[in-house]
Design an enzyme around this catalytic site. Structure first.
Site, PDB file in Angstrom:
ATOM      1  N   ASP A   1       0.900  -1.325   0.006  1.00  0.00           N
ATOM      2  CA  ASP A   1      -0.222  -0.103   0.050  1.00  0.00           C
ATOM      3  C   ASP A   1       0.958   1.107  -0.102  1.00  0.00           C
ATOM      4  O   ASP A   1       2.224   1.257   0.574  1.00  0.00           O
ATOM      5  CB  ASP A   1      -0.839   0.030   1.404  1.00  0.00           C
ATOM      6  CG  ASP A   1      -2.450   0.003   1.078  1.00  0.00           C
ATOM      7  OD1 ASP A   1      -2.824  -0.378   0.021  1.00  0.00           O
ATOM      8  OD2 ASP A   1      -2.989   0.598   1.798  1.00  0.00           O
TER       9      ASP A   1
ATOM     10  N   PHE B   1       7.923   1.938  -0.335  1.00  0.00           N
ATOM     11  CA  PHE B   1       9.121   2.228   0.467  1.00  0.00           C
ATOM     12  C   PHE B   1       9.577   3.539   0.641  1.00  0.00           C
ATOM     13  O   PHE B   1      10.459   3.813   1.434  1.00  0.00           O
ATOM     14  CB  PHE B   1      10.276   1.013   0.490  1.00  0.00           C
ATOM     15  CG  PHE B   1       9.536  -0.478   0.948  1.00  0.00           C
ATOM     16  CD1 PHE B   1       9.304  -0.524   2.187  1.00  0.00           C
ATOM     17  CD2 PHE B   1       9.423  -1.409   0.036  1.00  0.00           C
ATOM     18  CE1 PHE B   1       8.785  -2.135   2.483  1.00  0.00           C
ATOM     19  CE2 PHE B   1       8.883  -2.566   0.368  1.00  0.00           C
ATOM     20  CZ  PHE B   1       8.606  -2.847   1.730  1.00  0.00           C
TER      21      PHE B   1
ATOM     22  N   HIS C   1       9.355  -9.255   6.213  1.00  0.00           N
ATOM     23  CA  HIS C   1       9.019  -8.003   5.975  1.00  0.00           C
ATOM     24  C   HIS C   1       9.901  -7.293   6.590  1.00  0.00           C
ATOM     25  O   HIS C   1      10.217  -7.443   7.780  1.00  0.00           O
ATOM     26  CB  HIS C   1       7.654  -7.520   6.044  1.00  0.00           C
ATOM     27  CG  HIS C   1       7.056  -6.418   5.449  1.00  0.00           C
ATOM     28  ND1 HIS C   1       7.315  -5.276   5.898  1.00  0.00           N
ATOM     29  CD2 HIS C   1       6.536  -5.866   4.250  1.00  0.00           C
ATOM     30  CE1 HIS C   1       6.819  -4.138   5.196  1.00  0.00           C
ATOM     31  NE2 HIS C   1       6.358  -4.493   4.215  1.00  0.00           N
TER      32      HIS C   1
ATOM     33  N   TYR D   1       2.084   4.845   1.425  1.00  0.00           N
ATOM     34  CA  TYR D   1       2.105   5.644   2.552  1.00  0.00           C
ATOM     35  C   TYR D   1       0.920   6.529   2.715  1.00  0.00           C
ATOM     36  O   TYR D   1       0.391   6.954   1.788  1.00  0.00           O
ATOM     37  CB  TYR D   1       3.164   6.396   2.947  1.00  0.00           C
ATOM     38  CG  TYR D   1       4.762   5.517   3.288  1.00  0.00           C
ATOM     39  CD1 TYR D   1       4.664   4.600   4.053  1.00  0.00           C
ATOM     40  CD2 TYR D   1       5.460   5.722   2.193  1.00  0.00           C
ATOM     41  CE1 TYR D   1       5.924   3.928   4.078  1.00  0.00           C
ATOM     42  CE2 TYR D   1       6.754   5.062   2.225  1.00  0.00           C
ATOM     43  CZ  TYR D   1       6.861   3.952   3.322  1.00  0.00           C
ATOM     44  OH  TYR D   1       8.202   3.303   3.448  1.00  0.00           O
TER      45      TYR D   1
END
Length: 223
Positions: A65, A78, A188, A67
């Site tokens: 997703d 990221f 992750h 931010y």
């Protein structure tokens, strides 16, 4: 919502834009933007594709997703624009790079654009989100679009390195022909799971070795 897409990506993804799910997604986004703040801004929604042309992809990193706080999302998983605090998952990515790549210095910003421009596709499964509501645009059609992007890379390219971090990303393995491509998996980089197999995974040096074995220019992870 005029869509600007890199020509190589446009060629392989154009059929998707006439499908019913994409028409429904467009209508949903237009309604959302009339009532709520949506991230990233429209010009950055397809930033991952536009920064990393289809024929120049070497490495694929999958996120889930965008931010959802002010100023963070700019269309690369990221990554955040310069001037925005580096998020926790990216801090762990930098920590792993520091331990994995000799001489890597942790940057004072979280902008990964220069990695994208070297051939690292930084692709979120969902390309938009309502402000301050994580996951709010999931299951609206974006996953179908980005799954097709992964599938087209798998079909039309060879020798790519896919970095799948966390359960969500690992579920995309079914889209990738691992006889043609290299798939590296780990936990992750989130603070909740980074110490369960992400830190110490060595994915960045392994990626460069896999590229060099194919006589492909490795990624300069520092820039």
């Amino acid at each position: 919502m005029a869509i600007k897409l890199e020509p190589g990506w446009k060629k392989v993804m154009e059929p998707e834009f006439s499908k019913e799910y994409m028409k429904n997604l467009r209508a949903f986004l237009l309604a959302e933007q009339q009532q709520n703040t949506v991230y990233p801004p429209n010009p950055a929604i397809f930033n991952a594709f536009n920064q990393t042309p289809f024929e120049q992809v070497k490495v694929v990193i999958l996120g889930q997703d965008p931010y959802h706080d002010v100023g963070q999302a700019h269309g690369l998983c990221f990554s955040v624009p310069e001037g925005i605090a580096t998020p926790p998952s990216l801090r762990n990515i930098y920590k792993e790079l520091h331990g994995d790549i000799p001489g890597f210095l942790i940057p004072g910003h979280g902008n990964l654009t220069k990695r994208a421009q070297q051939g690292v596709l930084l692709l979120n499964a969902t390309l938009t989100v309502r402000a301050h509501q994580a996951g709010s645009h999931q299951n609206r059609g974006w996953e179908q679009f980005t799954d097709e992007a992964i599938r087209q890379l798998s079909i039309r390219r060879t020798g790519l390195v896919f970095l799948l971090w966390g359960r969500f990303a690992k579920n995309k393995m079914t889209l990738i022909d691992n006889q043609k491509h290299h798939v590296l998996t780990a936990a992750h980089p989130s603070p909740l799971s980074a110490y369960q197999g992400f830190l110490g995974c060595g994915h960045f040096s392994k990626t460069n070795l896999l590229l060099q074995d194919q006589r492909i220019q490795p990624i300069d992870w520092q820039v």
